[in-house]
Write a protein that holds these residues in place. Structure first.
Motif, PDB file in Angstrom:
ATOM      1  N   ALA A 133     -59.467  71.407  -7.626  1.00  0.00           N
ATOM      2  CA  ALA A 133     -59.581  72.549  -6.715  1.00  0.00           C
ATOM      3  C   ALA A 133     -58.560  72.437  -5.591  1.00  0.00           C
ATOM      4  O   ALA A 133     -57.936  73.434  -5.197  1.00  0.00           O
ATOM      5  N   TRP A 134     -58.358  71.215  -5.059  1.00  0.00           N
ATOM      6  CA  TRP A 134     -57.347  71.015  -4.026  1.00  0.00           C
ATOM      7  C   TRP A 134     -55.968  71.366  -4.577  1.00  0.00           C
ATOM      8  O   TRP A 134     -55.192  72.057  -3.920  1.00  0.00           O
ATOM      9  N   SER A 135     -55.674  70.883  -5.772  1.00  0.00           N
ATOM     10  CA  SER A 135     -54.369  71.137  -6.376  1.00  0.00           C
ATOM     11  C   SER A 135     -54.131  72.634  -6.557  1.00  0.00           C
ATOM     12  O   SER A 135     -53.047  73.146  -6.238  1.00  0.00           O
ATOM     13  N   ASP A 136     -55.131  73.331  -7.063  1.00  0.00           N
ATOM     14  CA  ASP A 136     -54.993  74.776  -7.264  1.00  0.00           C
ATOM     15  C   ASP A 136     -54.692  75.502  -5.960  1.00  0.00           C
ATOM     16  O   ASP A 136     -53.956  76.497  -5.943  1.00  0.00           O
ATOM     17  N   ALA A 137     -55.265  75.015  -4.868  1.00  0.00           N
ATOM     18  CA  ALA A 137     -55.050  75.663  -3.571  1.00  0.00           C
ATOM     19  C   ALA A 137     -53.689  75.323  -2.976  1.00  0.00           C
ATOM     20  O   ALA A 137     -53.087  76.138  -2.262  1.00  0.00           O
ATOM     21  N   LEU A 138     -53.185  74.126  -3.291  1.00  0.00           N
ATOM     22  CA  LEU A 138     -51.935  73.672  -2.673  1.00  0.00           C
ATOM     23  C   LEU A 138     -50.686  74.087  -3.443  1.00  0.00           C
ATOM     24  O   LEU A 138     -49.629  74.284  -2.840  1.00  0.00           O
ATOM     25  N   VAL A 139     -50.795  74.222  -4.761  1.00  0.00           N
ATOM     26  CA  VAL A 139     -49.607  74.526  -5.576  1.00  0.00           C
ATOM     27  C   VAL A 139     -48.867  75.763  -5.090  1.00  0.00           C
ATOM     28  O   VAL A 139     -47.634  75.728  -4.919  1.00  0.00           O
ATOM     29  N   PRO A 140     -49.535  76.893  -4.856  1.00  0.00           N
ATOM     30  CA  PRO A 140     -48.772  78.082  -4.412  1.00  0.00           C
ATOM     31  C   PRO A 140     -48.034  77.853  -3.095  1.00  0.00           C
ATOM     32  O   PRO A 140     -46.917  78.373  -2.908  1.00  0.00           O
ATOM     33  N   GLU A 141     -48.643  77.083  -2.186  1.00  0.00           N
ATOM     34  CA  GLU A 141     -48.009  76.858  -0.886  1.00  0.00           C
ATOM     35  C   GLU A 141     -46.756  75.988  -1.033  1.00  0.00           C
ATOM     36  O   GLU A 141     -45.733  76.243  -0.387  1.00  0.00           O
ATOM     37  N   ILE A 142     -46.836  74.965  -1.891  1.00  0.00           N
ATOM     38  CA  ILE A 142     -45.683  74.090  -2.098  1.00  0.00           C
ATOM     39  C   ILE A 142     -44.608  74.801  -2.922  1.00  0.00           C
ATOM     40  O   ILE A 142     -43.412  74.728  -2.610  1.00  0.00           O
ATOM     41  N   ALA A 143     -45.023  75.488  -3.981  1.00  0.00           N
ATOM     42  CA  ALA A 143     -44.056  76.188  -4.840  1.00  0.00           C
ATOM     43  C   ALA A 143     -43.248  77.198  -4.039  1.00  0.00           C
ATOM     44  O   ALA A 143     -42.054  77.408  -4.295  1.00  0.00           O
ATOM     45  N   HIS A 144     -43.888  77.812  -3.060  1.00  0.00           N
ATOM     46  CA  HIS A 144     -43.214  78.799  -2.217  1.00  0.00           C
ATOM     47  C   HIS A 144     -42.052  78.175  -1.451  1.00  0.00           C
ATOM     48  O   HIS A 144     -41.086  78.860  -1.119  1.00  0.00           O
ATOM     49  N   ARG A 145     -42.172  76.855  -1.194  1.00  0.00           N
ATOM     50  CA  ARG A 145     -41.137  76.157  -0.432  1.00  0.00           C
ATOM     51  C   ARG A 145     -40.035  75.575  -1.308  1.00  0.00           C
ATOM     52  O   ARG A 145     -38.980  75.188  -0.798  1.00  0.00           O
TER      53      ARG A 145
END
Length: 200
Positions: A133-145
């Motif tokens: 669940a943490w990974s799913d929430a963080l991936v879009p934020e990191i991918a955006h960068r």
């Protein structure tokens, strides 16, 4: 005056009882094994009734996890606090270091809870679900960068996040055995130093 203060006092009392009951249960889990301890064992050790136990916890798993482990949204919000001013890997380090600092403040509880989770397959599986669940929430934020115009951005983000989760887990496992003189926050720093993501 009494009407405004009573709810606060009741909340504090409930929290104190919940924490005391959780510590009693965790000590039993840690010494005897989660699967071997029953609710009857817990209430006998705590000196309360089973009915009282279920006022505070719906089951044994909730004693271990409760509401202390951060939600995916809380982890994402912590990451966002660090992303603007740090390289991506440093932002991830700072995110998990913040969690480690909070756990250091309640060292005995978290070391015991971690040992119980690691020694119990069912609890370990639930813990890994939280990681997902943490990974799913963080991936879009990191991918955006990262390389926003390339299809590899999400792949890179998933790699970094899973590496960060792995680093946190390694530090946590070593810290939980109680033999480490270092704080969990310092161990997180040390383990994250072993991994490098150029240009991230």
């Amino acid at each position: 005056m009494r009407k405004t203060s009573t709810p606060g006092l009741r909340m504090k009392t409930r929290q104190a009882v919940t924490e005391a009951l959780a510590e009693t249960a965790l000590e039993l889990f840690d010494t005897t094994g989660f699967d071997q301890v029953t609710v009857a064992d817990i209430v006998a050790a705590a000196g309360i009734s089973q009915r009282s136990f279920f006022r505070y916890f719906s089951n044994k798993e909730e004693v271990v996890f409760g509401d202390r482990i951060p939600s995916a949204e809380e982890v994402r919000d912590e990451l966002l606090r660090h992303l603007d001013e740090n390289p991506t890997w440093e932002a991830l380090r700072n995110t998990f270091r913040a969690a480690a600092v909070q756990m250091d403040d309640d060292r005995g509880h978290w070391q015991r809870a971690t040992r119980v989770i690691c020694q119990t397959p069912g609890l370990r599986a639930r813990y890994l679900e939280k990681h997902l669940a943490w990974s799913d929430a963080l991936v879009p934020e990191i991918a955006h960068r990262l390389d926003q115009d390339t299809p590899s951005a999400e792949l890179k983000a998933q790699t970094m996040i899973n590496a960060a989760l792995g680093c946190f887990d390694v530090a946590l496992m070593h810290w939980s055995d109680g033999t480490q003189s270092l704080s969990l926050a310092d161990l997180v720093d040390d383990v994250f130093d072993f991994v490098h993501f150029p240009h991230a």
